[in-house]
Design an enzyme around this catalytic site. Sequence first.
Site, PDB file in Angstrom:
ATOM      1  N   MET A 115       0.805  -1.213   0.000  1.00  0.00           N
ATOM      2  CA  MET A 115       0.000   0.000   0.000  1.00  0.00           C
ATOM      3  C   MET A 115       0.841   1.268   0.000  1.00  0.00           C
ATOM      4  O   MET A 115       0.325   2.364  -0.257  1.00  0.00           O
ATOM      5  CB  MET A 115      -0.922   0.025   1.229  1.00  0.00           C
ATOM      6  CG  MET A 115      -2.004  -1.037   1.229  1.00  0.00           C
ATOM      7  SD  MET A 115      -3.364  -0.600   0.129  1.00  0.00           S
ATOM      8  CE  MET A 115      -4.331  -2.117   0.175  1.00  0.00           C
TER       9      MET A 115
ATOM     10  N   GLY B 183       2.599   5.564  -2.755  1.00  0.00           N
ATOM     11  CA  GLY B 183       1.772   4.423  -3.078  1.00  0.00           C
ATOM     12  C   GLY B 183       0.294   4.742  -2.969  1.00  0.00           C
ATOM     13  O   GLY B 183      -0.153   5.837  -3.306  1.00  0.00           O
ATOM     14  N   HIS B 184      -0.478   3.791  -2.450  1.00  0.00           N
ATOM     15  CA  HIS B 184      -1.937   3.889  -2.410  1.00  0.00           C
ATOM     16  C   HIS B 184      -2.433   4.753  -1.266  1.00  0.00           C
ATOM     17  O   HIS B 184      -3.543   5.275  -1.322  1.00  0.00           O
ATOM     18  CB  HIS B 184      -2.517   2.480  -2.303  1.00  0.00           C
ATOM     19  CG  HIS B 184      -3.988   2.391  -2.582  1.00  0.00           C
ATOM     20  ND1 HIS B 184      -4.567   2.875  -3.733  1.00  0.00           N
ATOM     21  CD2 HIS B 184      -5.012   1.860  -1.843  1.00  0.00           C
ATOM     22  CE1 HIS B 184      -5.866   2.650  -3.709  1.00  0.00           C
ATOM     23  NE2 HIS B 184      -6.167   2.039  -2.581  1.00  0.00           N
ATOM     24  N   TRP B 185      -1.628   4.881  -0.216  1.00  0.00           N
ATOM     25  CA  TRP B 185      -2.045   5.651   0.960  1.00  0.00           C
ATOM     26  C   TRP B 185      -1.387   7.028   0.959  1.00  0.00           C
ATOM     27  O   TRP B 185      -0.583   7.353   1.839  1.00  0.00           O
ATOM     28  CB  TRP B 185      -1.682   4.899   2.237  1.00  0.00           C
ATOM     29  CG  TRP B 185      -2.530   3.694   2.515  1.00  0.00           C
ATOM     30  CD1 TRP B 185      -3.746   3.387   1.989  1.00  0.00           C
ATOM     31  CD2 TRP B 185      -2.227   2.635   3.433  1.00  0.00           C
ATOM     32  NE1 TRP B 185      -4.219   2.205   2.499  1.00  0.00           N
ATOM     33  CE2 TRP B 185      -3.305   1.721   3.389  1.00  0.00           C
ATOM     34  CE3 TRP B 185      -1.147   2.364   4.276  1.00  0.00           C
ATOM     35  CZ2 TRP B 185      -3.335   0.559   4.162  1.00  0.00           C
ATOM     36  CZ3 TRP B 185      -1.171   1.207   5.041  1.00  0.00           C
ATOM     37  CH2 TRP B 185      -2.262   0.320   4.990  1.00  0.00           C
TER      38      TRP B 185
END
Length: 284
Positions: free
Chosen positions: A172, A262-264
Site C-alpha cells: 500500500m 503508493g496507495h495511501w
Amino acid sequence: MTATPLTEENTSRTVTTKDWTLHYNEAGQGHPVVFLHGSGPGATGWSNFSANIPPLAERYRVLAVDMPGWGRSDAIEGGERDHTAATIQFLDELGIEKAAFVGNSMGGMTALRLAALHPDRVSHLVTMGAPAGRGGPGLFGPGDGPSEGLKVLVRGYLDPSEATMAELVDVMTFRSGTDREDLARARATAAQARPDHLKNFLEHLQRTHQVGTSATDSEIAHISTPTLLVHGRDDRVVHFENSLRLVSMIRDSRLVLLNGCGHWAQLEHATEFNRLVTDFIAHH
C-alpha cells in the site's frame, strides 16, 4: 492551557440510522468534512485517516465513518453494499445538509457516486487512489488480472495475521517507514476483532467481483462539484491512470500526482496532503 490530544477513543461516536448502527470519529468545528475509508482488512475511519483528522480538525468539523461491514459498524450479510445510501443516512441522522467528502480507494468510489447522484449534499470532492468508474481499469490495472495490491488485500482477509498485514502495508505504500509494524499490528487487531466482516467481504467479493459500487462514466461526466484528485505515481493497488481518466471527465477538477507515493497518499505524504485539502476546501 494545552489541548488534549485527539485519539481514536476520545473521538469515538456511534449513531443509529434507519438501517445501520454506524461507528465514527468526530473532532473540530466548522464546515463538515467526511472521510471515507478504503476496503482493506482492518480498515476503519481512524486507521485510514489518523494522520489527517487532528490537523484538519483545527479548521473543520471532521467525521471519519466506518462503513457497514467495517470497523465497529454493523455487519452486512449478503445484499448490495450501498455505501452511498449509508452515507446519506449518516448525514441525515446528524443533521448535516452538505459536507466536503474525502475518500480513499473504495471511499473514493463512494464519494464520486455521492457527487454524481446527490450533488446537493457534496460541497467538495477529494479522492485518493480511486478507481475511475465502470469503464476504467479500476483494481485490475493495465492488464486483465487483479492488481498486485488487490491480491495482497484479499490474502489479508483470508489470513489477518500481523505478518500478512505487514505485507499489506508494504504494497500500500512506496516506503513502509518506521511505523510499519505498528500499522500492521493495528490492522491485524482490528481485522481479527470482526471475523464476521472478513467472512462477509470475501463472500461478497466472490459473488460480485466488486469491492464497492462505482458511478457510471456518464454519471461521473456530469459531476459539477469542485474536485481534487490525488494519486500516487507508484500505486500498486489502483493504477494512477484511473485519476488521469477522472480528471479528463470531471469538468471542475485538478489532479496532484505524487512521485514516491503508493496507495495511501494521505499517510505517506500526510503534511502535504493535509495542506492540499485544507487549502482546496478553503478556496473553492
